[in-house]
Scaffold this active site. Structure first.
Site, PDB file in Angstrom:
ATOM      1  N   ARG A  50     -14.696  47.440 -20.520  1.00 50.27           N
ATOM      2  CA  ARG A  50     -13.587  48.188 -19.902  1.00 50.27           C
ATOM      3  C   ARG A  50     -12.318  47.491 -20.344  1.00 50.27           C
ATOM      4  O   ARG A  50     -12.213  46.267 -20.224  1.00 50.27           O
ATOM      5  CB  ARG A  50     -13.745  48.146 -18.381  1.00 50.27           C
ATOM      6  CG  ARG A  50     -12.520  48.559 -17.578  1.00 50.27           C
ATOM      7  CD  ARG A  50     -12.319  50.073 -17.623  1.00 50.27           C
ATOM      8  NE  ARG A  50     -11.378  50.553 -16.649  1.00 50.27           N
ATOM      9  CZ  ARG A  50     -10.058  50.536 -16.784  1.00 50.27           C
ATOM     10  NH1 ARG A  50      -9.489  50.002 -17.846  1.00 50.27           N
ATOM     11  NH2 ARG A  50      -9.286  51.047 -15.850  1.00 50.27           N
ATOM     12  N   GLU A  58      -8.436  60.140 -16.784  1.00 49.98           N
ATOM     13  CA  GLU A  58      -9.837  60.531 -16.700  1.00 49.98           C
ATOM     14  C   GLU A  58     -10.061  61.676 -17.685  1.00 49.98           C
ATOM     15  O   GLU A  58      -9.141  62.422 -18.013  1.00 49.98           O
ATOM     16  CB  GLU A  58     -10.176  60.983 -15.272  1.00 49.98           C
ATOM     17  CG  GLU A  58     -10.072  59.888 -14.241  1.00 49.98           C
ATOM     18  CD  GLU A  58     -11.042  58.750 -14.476  1.00 49.98           C
ATOM     19  OE1 GLU A  58     -12.197  59.006 -14.873  1.00 49.98           O
ATOM     20  OE2 GLU A  58     -10.661  57.589 -14.265  1.00 49.98           O
ATOM     21  N   ARG A  92     -19.306  45.892 -15.969  1.00 50.81           N
ATOM     22  CA  ARG A  92     -18.770  45.920 -17.327  1.00 50.81           C
ATOM     23  C   ARG A  92     -17.870  44.709 -17.514  1.00 50.81           C
ATOM     24  O   ARG A  92     -17.186  44.287 -16.579  1.00 50.81           O
ATOM     25  CB  ARG A  92     -17.939  47.186 -17.568  1.00 50.81           C
ATOM     26  CG  ARG A  92     -18.718  48.463 -17.493  1.00 50.81           C
ATOM     27  CD  ARG A  92     -17.819  49.666 -17.679  1.00 50.81           C
ATOM     28  NE  ARG A  92     -16.859  49.748 -16.579  1.00 50.81           N
ATOM     29  CZ  ARG A  92     -15.983  50.734 -16.401  1.00 50.81           C
ATOM     30  NH1 ARG A  92     -15.925  51.724 -17.267  1.00 50.81           N
ATOM     31  NH2 ARG A  92     -15.157  50.736 -15.373  1.00 50.81           N
TER      32      ARG A  92
END
Length: 167
Positions: A50, A58, A92
């Protein structure tokens, strides 16, 4: 005597420099969206990443697909270096991604395809990088680049909050 040794050991531990930041290198094998991707390292291990200090729209938001395509164009099938700064709630690695001397995170801001995520950057990002990311976002806004073409772009953190079930 043992108390003196213990005291010296504790004091030296307190003065020790911070542990070096973890580095990951590998080939980008998938770009999920404008701020997350998957790399495969030399040991054939896959790492979900990330991008730190930014938040891209998004996928279902305006410019979400453009943000993904831009990140894909920049790094897909390329060897990158990821400086791990944290781990998120999805396990992540949160990273500053480098392609050669290029800071990919800042490239997303520069293209107008991500916000500088000040909420998470403040106090964690170096002051020089914080100022640089802020300046890049301001330049993108003024140039009406990417998502800044919208009259009132909705930050992804507000979009996610509005679309969470039950809230």
């Amino acid at each position: 005597m043992w108390r003196g040794c213990l005291l010296i050991l504790l004091l030296s531990a307190c003065r020790a420099e911070q542990a070096p930041v973890a580095l990951l290198s590998g080939m980008v094998i998938k770009v999920s969206d404008g701020d997350s991707l998957l790399i495969r390292d030399d040991q054939n291990q896959e790492h979900q990443l990330r991008l730190a200090y930014i938040d891209a729209p998004e996928y279902s938001q305006p410019f979400g697909s453009e943000a993904r395509r831009n990140l894909d164009r920049l790094v897909y099938r390329k060897q990158v270096l990821a400086k791990v700064v944290d781990t998120d709630r999805y396990q992540r690695s949160v990273v500053v991604l480098q392609l050669g001397n290029t800071d990919i995170n800042s490239e997303q801001i520069k293209a107008g395809l991500a916000w500088h995520y000040q909420h998470f950057a403040r106090g964690k990002q170096s002051s020089a990088d914080f100022e640089r990311y802020q300046s890049l976002e301001q330049q993108a806004r003024q140039a009406r680049a990417g998502l800044w073409q919208e009259s009132a772009p909705v930050p992804p953190w507000d979009y996610r909050k509005a679309h969470r079930g039950g809230n």
